[in-house]
Design a protein around this motif. Structure first.
Motif, PDB file in Angstrom:
ATOM      1  N   PHE A 248      80.856  54.380  56.734  1.00  0.00           N
ATOM      2  CA  PHE A 248      79.461  53.988  56.936  1.00  0.00           C
ATOM      3  C   PHE A 248      78.714  55.009  57.797  1.00  0.00           C
ATOM      4  CE2 PHE A 248      81.359  49.916  55.797  1.00  0.00           C
ATOM      5  CZ  PHE A 248      80.416  49.420  54.906  1.00  0.00           C
ATOM      6  N   SER A 249      79.356  56.121  58.113  1.00  0.00           N
ATOM      7  CA  SER A 249      78.745  57.157  58.945  1.00  0.00           C
ATOM      8  C   SER A 249      77.945  58.125  58.093  1.00  0.00           C
ATOM      9  CB  SER A 249      79.832  57.937  59.694  1.00  0.00           C
ATOM     10  OG  SER A 249      80.629  57.080  60.477  1.00  0.00           O
ATOM     11  N   GLU A 250      76.887  58.683  58.695  1.00  0.00           N
ATOM     12  CA  GLU A 250      76.094  59.680  57.983  1.00  0.00           C
ATOM     13  C   GLU A 250      76.801  61.028  57.965  1.00  0.00           C
ATOM     14  OE1 GLU A 250      71.496  61.416  57.921  1.00  0.00           O
ATOM     15  OE2 GLU A 250      72.147  59.995  59.471  1.00  0.00           O
ATOM     16  N   TYR A 251      77.495  61.368  59.072  1.00  0.00           N
ATOM     17  CA  TYR A 251      78.241  62.612  59.159  1.00  0.00           C
ATOM     18  C   TYR A 251      79.631  62.325  59.720  1.00  0.00           C
ATOM     19  CZ  TYR A 251      73.634  64.762  58.695  1.00  0.00           C
ATOM     20  OH  TYR A 251      72.386  65.121  58.254  1.00  0.00           O
ATOM     21  N   VAL A 252      80.627  63.042  59.203  1.00  0.00           N
ATOM     22  CA  VAL A 252      82.002  62.910  59.679  1.00  0.00           C
ATOM     23  C   VAL A 252      82.602  64.302  59.805  1.00  0.00           C
ATOM     24  CG1 VAL A 252      84.323  62.092  59.119  1.00  0.00           C
ATOM     25  CG2 VAL A 252      82.365  60.630  58.658  1.00  0.00           C
ATOM     26  N   VAL A 253      83.305  64.562  60.890  1.00  0.00           N
ATOM     27  CA  VAL A 253      84.044  65.810  61.063  1.00  0.00           C
ATOM     28  C   VAL A 253      85.529  65.482  60.916  1.00  0.00           C
ATOM     29  CG1 VAL A 253      84.613  67.708  62.611  1.00  0.00           C
ATOM     30  CG2 VAL A 253      82.302  66.742  62.609  1.00  0.00           C
ATOM     31  N   THR A 254      86.191  66.123  59.971  1.00  0.00           N
ATOM     32  CA  THR A 254      87.596  65.815  59.726  1.00  0.00           C
ATOM     33  C   THR A 254      88.277  67.005  59.069  1.00  0.00           C
ATOM     34  OG1 THR A 254      89.111  64.160  58.765  1.00  0.00           O
ATOM     35  CG2 THR A 254      87.244  64.847  57.409  1.00  0.00           C
ATOM     36  N   ASP A 255      89.603  66.997  59.070  1.00  0.00           N
ATOM     37  CA  ASP A 255      90.371  68.028  58.377  1.00  0.00           C
ATOM     38  C   ASP A 255      90.236  67.849  56.864  1.00  0.00           C
ATOM     39  OD1 ASP A 255      91.251  69.059  60.771  1.00  0.00           O
ATOM     40  OD2 ASP A 255      93.127  67.919  60.762  1.00  0.00           O
ATOM     41  N   ALA A 256      90.304  68.954  56.154  1.00  0.00           N
ATOM     42  CA  ALA A 256      90.204  68.901  54.694  1.00  0.00           C
ATOM     43  C   ALA A 256      91.327  68.067  54.090  1.00  0.00           C
ATOM     44  CB  ALA A 256      90.230  70.314  54.116  1.00  0.00           C
ATOM     45  N   ALA A 257      92.479  68.001  54.778  1.00  0.00           N
ATOM     46  CA  ALA A 257      93.605  67.220  54.262  1.00  0.00           C
ATOM     47  C   ALA A 257      93.315  65.723  54.252  1.00  0.00           C
ATOM     48  CB  ALA A 257      94.853  67.494  55.107  1.00  0.00           C
ATOM     49  N   ASN A 258      92.273  65.301  54.956  1.00  0.00           N
ATOM     50  CA  ASN A 258      91.950  63.885  55.053  1.00  0.00           C
ATOM     51  C   ASN A 258      90.969  63.404  53.985  1.00  0.00           C
ATOM     52  OD1 ASN A 258      93.596  63.555  57.299  1.00  0.00           O
ATOM     53  ND2 ASN A 258      91.953  64.009  58.732  1.00  0.00           N
ATOM     54  N   VAL A 259      90.600  64.305  53.072  1.00  0.00           N
ATOM     55  CA  VAL A 259      89.722  63.921  51.976  1.00  0.00           C
ATOM     56  C   VAL A 259      90.288  64.445  50.665  1.00  0.00           C
ATOM     57  CG1 VAL A 259      87.640  63.860  53.419  1.00  0.00           C
ATOM     58  CG2 VAL A 259      88.250  65.973  52.220  1.00  0.00           C
ATOM     59  N   SER A 260      89.900  63.790  49.592  1.00  0.00           N
ATOM     60  CA  SER A 260      90.288  64.237  48.254  1.00  0.00           C
ATOM     61  C   SER A 260      89.030  64.433  47.425  1.00  0.00           C
ATOM     62  CB  SER A 260      91.194  63.199  47.571  1.00  0.00           C
ATOM     63  OG  SER A 260      92.424  63.076  48.254  1.00  0.00           O
ATOM     64  N   VAL A 261      88.979  65.543  46.714  1.00  0.00           N
ATOM     65  CA  VAL A 261      87.827  65.849  45.867  1.00  0.00           C
ATOM     66  C   VAL A 261      87.873  64.982  44.614  1.00  0.00           C
ATOM     67  CG1 VAL A 261      86.656  67.644  44.530  1.00  0.00           C
ATOM     68  CG2 VAL A 261      87.738  68.217  46.727  1.00  0.00           C
ATOM     69  N   VAL A 262      86.722  64.410  44.259  1.00  0.00           N
ATOM     70  CA  VAL A 262      86.613  63.617  43.030  1.00  0.00           C
ATOM     71  C   VAL A 262      85.484  64.198  42.183  1.00  0.00           C
ATOM     72  CG1 VAL A 262      87.483  61.530  44.125  1.00  0.00           C
ATOM     73  CG2 VAL A 262      85.026  61.927  44.071  1.00  0.00           C
ATOM     74  N   PRO A 263      85.545  64.037  40.866  1.00  0.00           N
ATOM     75  CA  PRO A 263      84.512  64.609  39.999  1.00  0.00           C
ATOM     76  C   PRO A 263      83.174  63.899  40.183  1.00  0.00           C
ATOM     77  CG  PRO A 263      86.009  63.237  38.732  1.00  0.00           C
ATOM     78  CD  PRO A 263      86.600  63.349  40.102  1.00  0.00           C
ATOM     79  N   ASN A 264      82.103  64.600  39.933  1.00  0.00           N
ATOM     80  CA  ASN A 264      80.776  64.007  40.065  1.00  0.00           C
ATOM     81  C   ASN A 264      80.210  63.539  38.726  1.00  0.00           C
ATOM     82  OD1 ASN A 264      80.132  66.408  38.822  1.00  0.00           O
ATOM     83  ND2 ASN A 264      78.907  67.220  40.528  1.00  0.00           N
ATOM     84  N   ASP A 265      81.094  63.392  37.725  1.00  0.00           N
ATOM     85  CA  ASP A 265      80.642  62.902  36.428  1.00  0.00           C
ATOM     86  C   ASP A 265      80.907  61.414  36.239  1.00  0.00           C
ATOM     87  OD1 ASP A 265      83.387  63.016  36.252  1.00  0.00           O
ATOM     88  OD2 ASP A 265      83.444  64.039  34.303  1.00  0.00           O
ATOM     89  N   ILE A 266      81.225  60.711  37.329  1.00  0.00           N
ATOM     90  CA  ILE A 266      81.396  59.266  37.272  1.00  0.00           C
ATOM     91  C   ILE A 266      80.310  58.624  38.129  1.00  0.00           C
ATOM     92  CG2 ILE A 266      83.873  59.352  36.818  1.00  0.00           C
ATOM     93  CD1 ILE A 266      84.389  58.873  39.749  1.00  0.00           C
ATOM     94  N   ARG A 267      80.117  57.332  37.968  1.00  0.00           N
ATOM     95  CA  ARG A 267      79.105  56.648  38.770  1.00  0.00           C
ATOM     96  C   ARG A 267      79.468  56.714  40.253  1.00  0.00           C
ATOM     97  NH1 ARG A 267      78.138  50.703  37.517  1.00  0.00           N
ATOM     98  NH2 ARG A 267      80.383  50.636  37.930  1.00  0.00           N
ATOM     99  N   VAL A 268      78.450  56.777  41.094  1.00  0.00           N
ATOM    100  CA  VAL A 268      78.685  56.772  42.533  1.00  0.00           C
ATOM    101  C   VAL A 268      79.444  55.514  42.931  1.00  0.00           C
ATOM    102  CG1 VAL A 268      77.573  56.663  44.790  1.00  0.00           C
ATOM    103  CG2 VAL A 268      76.692  58.219  43.059  1.00  0.00           C
ATOM    104  N   ALA A 269      79.083  54.381  42.340  1.00  0.00           N
ATOM    105  CA  ALA A 269      79.761  53.122  42.669  1.00  0.00           C
ATOM    106  C   ALA A 269      81.236  53.189  42.334  1.00  0.00           C
ATOM    107  CB  ALA A 269      79.103  51.959  41.922  1.00  0.00           C
ATOM    108  N   ASP A 270      81.575  53.814  41.207  1.00  0.00           N
ATOM    109  CA  ASP A 270      82.983  53.935  40.832  1.00  0.00           C
ATOM    110  C   ASP A 270      83.707  54.906  41.762  1.00  0.00           C
ATOM    111  OD1 ASP A 270      82.667  52.166  38.729  1.00  0.00           O
ATOM    112  OD2 ASP A 270      82.202  53.730  37.285  1.00  0.00           O
ATOM    113  N   ALA A 271      83.024  55.981  42.166  1.00  0.00           N
ATOM    114  CA  ALA A 271      83.631  56.918  43.109  1.00  0.00           C
ATOM    115  C   ALA A 271      83.917  56.251  44.440  1.00  0.00           C
ATOM    116  CB  ALA A 271      82.709  58.120  43.311  1.00  0.00           C
TER     117      ALA A 271
END
Length: 259
Positions: A28-51
């Protein structure tokens, strides 16, 4: 979430869509600082709600089905919740039958219809599941090898009573204490387990996290996994939120998206 990336980071680019692959990132944060290992890239060709569904709800459902021996069929309570709805869809994609138990309430018929539209095989209320009719209804399905408890209390008893000998009942949520009679534990050899996605993330390698995200992404891209959302203009947010929170607890769990 879109991210700003330091030059030294590999595997994530500016403006990539990402979902958390670690607990406590503050969605729910506007900005987050974190290591890249803590996120996974997902495609932007799906609905935001599904992402938005991929990082927590769908990941929990996937792990519940993958890690506890789900084969031919599963039984779950709290089936109308976000995780329950994801379980129905992922199980359908995997050819696993689902027996789904929901709370009694004025909206039960709508919930039943919705879960069937997602691919559920059987949907009943708690009162029906505790009646003599329930056994005959589920007799034609394989006996569940896994029970999924997201409600606790007496609803957990119903799940434990429905699974087969030697099955596992796994709890992922619910504030009420789990109630399972000794006769079920001893007589059926049922095992009780608990699951926390945060704990899973803590013990998983970055590669394992990425692989899981890819699995749920593929389901979303294939149309097998969809979020149920209700969009509302931001100007109407407070009014809509008040109406949302005043709904019966038995209603379908539908996230709000402000536009």
């Amino acid at each position: 979430r879109q991210m700003c990336i330091r030059d030294s980071v590999n595997g994530v680019a500016v403006n990539d869509w990402v979902v958390p692959s670690a607990a406590g990132l503050g969605t729910f944060s506007e900005y987050v600082v974190t290591d890249a290992a803590n996120v996974s890239v997902v495609p932007n060709d799906i609905r935001v709600a599904d992402a938005a569904l991929l990082g927590g709800t769908a990941a929990t459902a996937l792990r519940l089905l993958s890690d506890f021996g789900a084969t031919d069929s599963v039984v779950q309570n709290n089936a109308s919740g976000p995780v329950g709805q994801a379980v129905v869809q992922i199980a359908k994609a995997r050819g696993i039958k689902t027996i789904n138990i929901i709370a009694d309430g004025p909206d039960a018929d709508d919930v039943v219809e919705h879960l069937y539209s997602l691919g559920a095989d059987i949907v009943v209320t708690e009162s029906y599941a505790n009646s003599s009719k329930f056994g005959a209804l589920v007799a034609d399905l394989p006996t569940p090898s896994v029970g999924i408890n997201g409600a606790g209390g007496a609803a957990a008893t119903t799940v434990a009573r429905t699974v087969g000998d030697g099955a596992t009942v796994v709890t992922y949520g619910g504030s009420a204490a789990v109630q399972v009679p000794t006769s079920i534990l001893v007589g059926k050899g049922v095992s009780m387990a608990g699951f926390s996605l945060g704990r899973w993330y803590a013990g998983a390698s970055p590669a394992a996290r990425a692989e899981m995200t890819q699995q749920v992404v593929q389901l979303a891209q294939d149309g097998a996994l969809k979020a149920t959302v209700e969009e509302t203009p931001f100007a109407d947010f407070l009014k809509t939120f008040d109406a949302f929170t005043s709904r019966s607890a038995q209603s379908i769990a539908t996230p709000l998206v402000t536009m």
